[in-house]
Design an enzyme around this catalytic site. Sequence first.
Site, short mmCIF file in Angstrom:
data_model
loop_
_atom_site.label_atom_id
_atom_site.label_comp_id
_atom_site.label_asym_id
_atom_site.label_seq_id
_atom_site.Cartn_x
_atom_site.Cartn_y
_atom_site.Cartn_z
N GLN A 125 0.83 -1.21 0.00
CA GLN A 125 0.00 0.00 0.00
C GLN A 125 0.86 1.26 0.00
O GLN A 125 1.56 1.51 0.98
CB GLN A 125 -0.89 -0.02 1.24
CG GLN A 125 -1.81 1.17 1.39
CD GLN A 125 -2.60 1.12 2.70
OE1 GLN A 125 -2.12 0.60 3.69
NE2 GLN A 125 -3.81 1.66 2.70
N GLY A 126 0.81 2.03 -1.08
CA GLY A 126 1.57 3.28 -1.15
C GLY A 126 0.69 4.48 -0.84
O GLY A 126 0.29 5.23 -1.73
N SER A 128 0.75 6.53 2.80
CA SER A 128 1.38 7.56 3.63
C SER A 128 2.67 8.09 3.00
O SER A 128 3.36 7.38 2.27
CB SER A 128 1.75 6.99 4.99
OG SER A 128 0.61 6.60 5.69
N GLU A 243 -10.69 -1.30 5.25
CA GLU A 243 -9.54 -1.66 6.10
C GLU A 243 -9.95 -1.64 7.57
O GLU A 243 -9.62 -2.53 8.33
CB GLU A 243 -8.39 -0.67 5.85
CG GLU A 243 -7.15 -0.95 6.70
CD GLU A 243 -6.05 0.10 6.53
OE1 GLU A 243 -6.25 1.07 5.78
OE2 GLU A 243 -5.01 -0.06 7.17
N SER A 381 -5.11 7.12 12.52
CA SER A 381 -4.87 7.03 13.97
C SER A 381 -6.20 7.07 14.71
O SER A 381 -7.22 7.49 14.18
CB SER A 381 -3.98 8.18 14.44
OG SER A 381 -4.74 9.38 14.46
N ASN A 382 -6.17 6.64 15.97
CA ASN A 382 -7.42 6.64 16.74
C ASN A 382 -7.95 8.05 16.97
O ASN A 382 -9.15 8.24 17.13
CB ASN A 382 -7.22 5.87 18.05
CG ASN A 382 -7.15 4.37 17.79
OD1 ASN A 382 -7.01 3.94 16.64
ND2 ASN A 382 -7.25 3.57 18.85
N GLU A 383 -7.05 9.03 16.94
CA GLU A 383 -7.51 10.43 17.01
C GLU A 383 -8.31 10.77 15.74
O GLU A 383 -9.35 11.43 15.81
CB GLU A 383 -6.32 11.38 17.16
CG GLU A 383 -5.65 11.36 18.54
CD GLU A 383 -4.65 10.21 18.70
OE1 GLU A 383 -4.44 9.44 17.74
OE2 GLU A 383 -4.09 10.08 19.81
#
Lengths: 396, 384
Positions: A125-126, A128, A243, A381-383
Amino acid sequence: MNLEFTPEEIEFRKEVRAFIEENYPKELVGTGTREDLSREQFLAWHKILGKKGWSVPAWPEKYGGTGWTSTQKYIWGEENARMDAIMPLPFGVSMVGPVIYTFGNEEQKAKHLPGIRSGDVWWCQGYSEPGAGSDLASVKTTAVRDGDHYVINGQKTWTTLAQHADWGFFLCRTDPNAKAQEGISFILVDMKTPGIEVRPIKLIDGTHEVNETWLTDVRVPVENLVGEENKGWTYAKFLLAHERSGIAGVARSKRGIERLRDIATQETVDGTPLIETPEFARKISQLEIDLTALEFTELRTLASEAAGKGPGPESSILKVKGTEVQQRLTELTLEAVNHYGAPYAYGMEATGNGAGIGPDYADFAAETYFNMRKTSIYGGSNEIQRNIITKMILGL
Amino acid sequence: MDFNFTEEQGMLRDSLAKMIRDQYDFESRRKVVASAEGWRKDMWMQFAELGLMMAPFSEEDGGLGGGPIDAMVVMEEFGKGLVVEPYVPSVVCGGGFIKRGTDAQKEEYLTGIMSGETIFAFAYAEPRGRYNLADLETTAKKDGEGFVINGHKAVVIGAPWATHLIVTARTSGDRRDKNGVTVFVVEKSAPGISTRDYPTVDGRRASEVYFENVAVGAEAVIGEVDNGLPLIELVSDEAIAALCAEACGAMKVAHEMTVEYSRQRKQFGTPIGKFQVLQHRMVDMFMEYEQSVSMTYMATLKLGDDEVTRKKAASAAKVRIGQGGRFVGQQSIQIHGGMGMTDELAVGHYFKRLTMIDSEFGNVDHHLKRYTELSAADVPAAAE
């Protein structure tokens, strides 16, 4: 509403259990919780499932899905977790596969779906980039049209297991003048194309799980564009929701709790099994209760998906709570093994010092705890998940 | 009441901080941790020259006349630099036992500990003993004037570098009896001792130490035969205070690194440190750190009090530091995002050290229980 399994479902469980017991590679038993597996180890079960026609249960039947109900898929997950099976990696099966069969053209489906099903083709997976993590829409990697090719330049990071990858799916900026989210395209790239360099990133637990991927004048045929040019963000978001729904890891955490119980039965405090001490017993109970809440939230989500609703922002709940349970599980496992969390298992292998200081169940306890800190960071992220719920569900 | 450091302590801190800054930067540490030896003897000798090893010993013992506060100062700086050299095992534990030994023992070992030439490790843990210091399967059987030691000590931190070991063993009674425990000092090269050395997840070295019919003389006993537990508990509490200080140093740096990263790292066109959810979390980290420092001072200052007061203080500190260290460590990684997960950045190494401190000399649950039991036994005094 009904929680009972039907006779058919009970029969189904027997069938898949028998299949797994008979066909799961014996040499892989007990390696499922390790992070340092070889390409062959990762793909072995996938290939067996591919031959059986069970490697992509969630896909539509016409693309090779099994047509199982959500309950059957749930049973399937549980039975595999029972074996600590090394499941097909998500990059092909859960990520790019659904994007290709939903937004790709017939040539792309014919070319790529069989390899994903069979486990012959490894995807990475490209997404980030060093400057585009939580703010994924700010990707800077460019794809510039040159005749019948795109020329890609840029740097991706956290490309998980790209050291093994045959193909990658990349988010690239195709319209530098558009607003952040518009002007991104979703492009499939053969990882053997000249100009691609995959450099390892060592993680805090000592493993090589992720990479930096550098792309320099990488020429990719235009037919590798999925869907429409500049519409890649739509596909990217679709993929991220997929995902997330797989990220809860309920069956695996259940198995992890069983393992933790087993460890806590063997460990003793002043002669009493750790599991019988009120402090630790309550911690395990609390974790089980949290896992039950997660499980039934996931089952409700699956039911609404089965009723025709795709994974929505609710999948963010599964991501946040699922990763919290996974992390807590590894925290308690490390706590259970006490002093024997300290020996560095990977380090010992590297220095030829052998593994297995202390009881077998203590191997990798600290390393896994360290490694699992990634789960509240990756996949949004969870944030960020809380931001999604804030915006999409609370409407704030 | 006075929370100020003496001028000597201030100077000790400054010169140690400078030495670590100049010679113990993160890249140097990384190389050392990956090397075959895993530590730097020359660094250790420089620490000794600076007076670190002499600092906590009394003048009559040949030290500089300091005490636990000096060890606290040292360990805070060690925590900031993630120093792997074995100050707690050798100086706090080894020295802690020897200075309470016989004149002959002091004569034989103290000079070496203070010069850095003699290096101790404290072999207290056992494979099945968990955190109970009296839960011993290692035995020392009387044999003429001396003893014969048999057993297996687990995860002895710093043992690969040690010249000597402090060993706890059962000389009488049943496996977990409080009586019947004796402390011995042995040369690591003594016949019958074998080790299996390995690196630890937080960059140090440890050994499994096996004793097979290791014969020692009566002069190897430290303190009283069969009544070693009170001394073991005392030295362990001193080690706890020192480890808490180390954790404070590590928390401080992890927090500072995180705040700095949140200033530099931009997402959505703004430094992530501008997001309130992260601001408040970093404030929580800061409060955990400050309270950890408070508890470390408290526990260190009470090391000389009566037994119950001392034990409760050490347990209370270890509980708060275990909890605070976990929160600060975890959130340092979380706020650094993927970068926090990389071996390349120092912050992950602080997280790992903070994690492992909890499992040395008793974790949060162990000390919560000890504190609770001591409080229950202490009710009449509390009611005064």
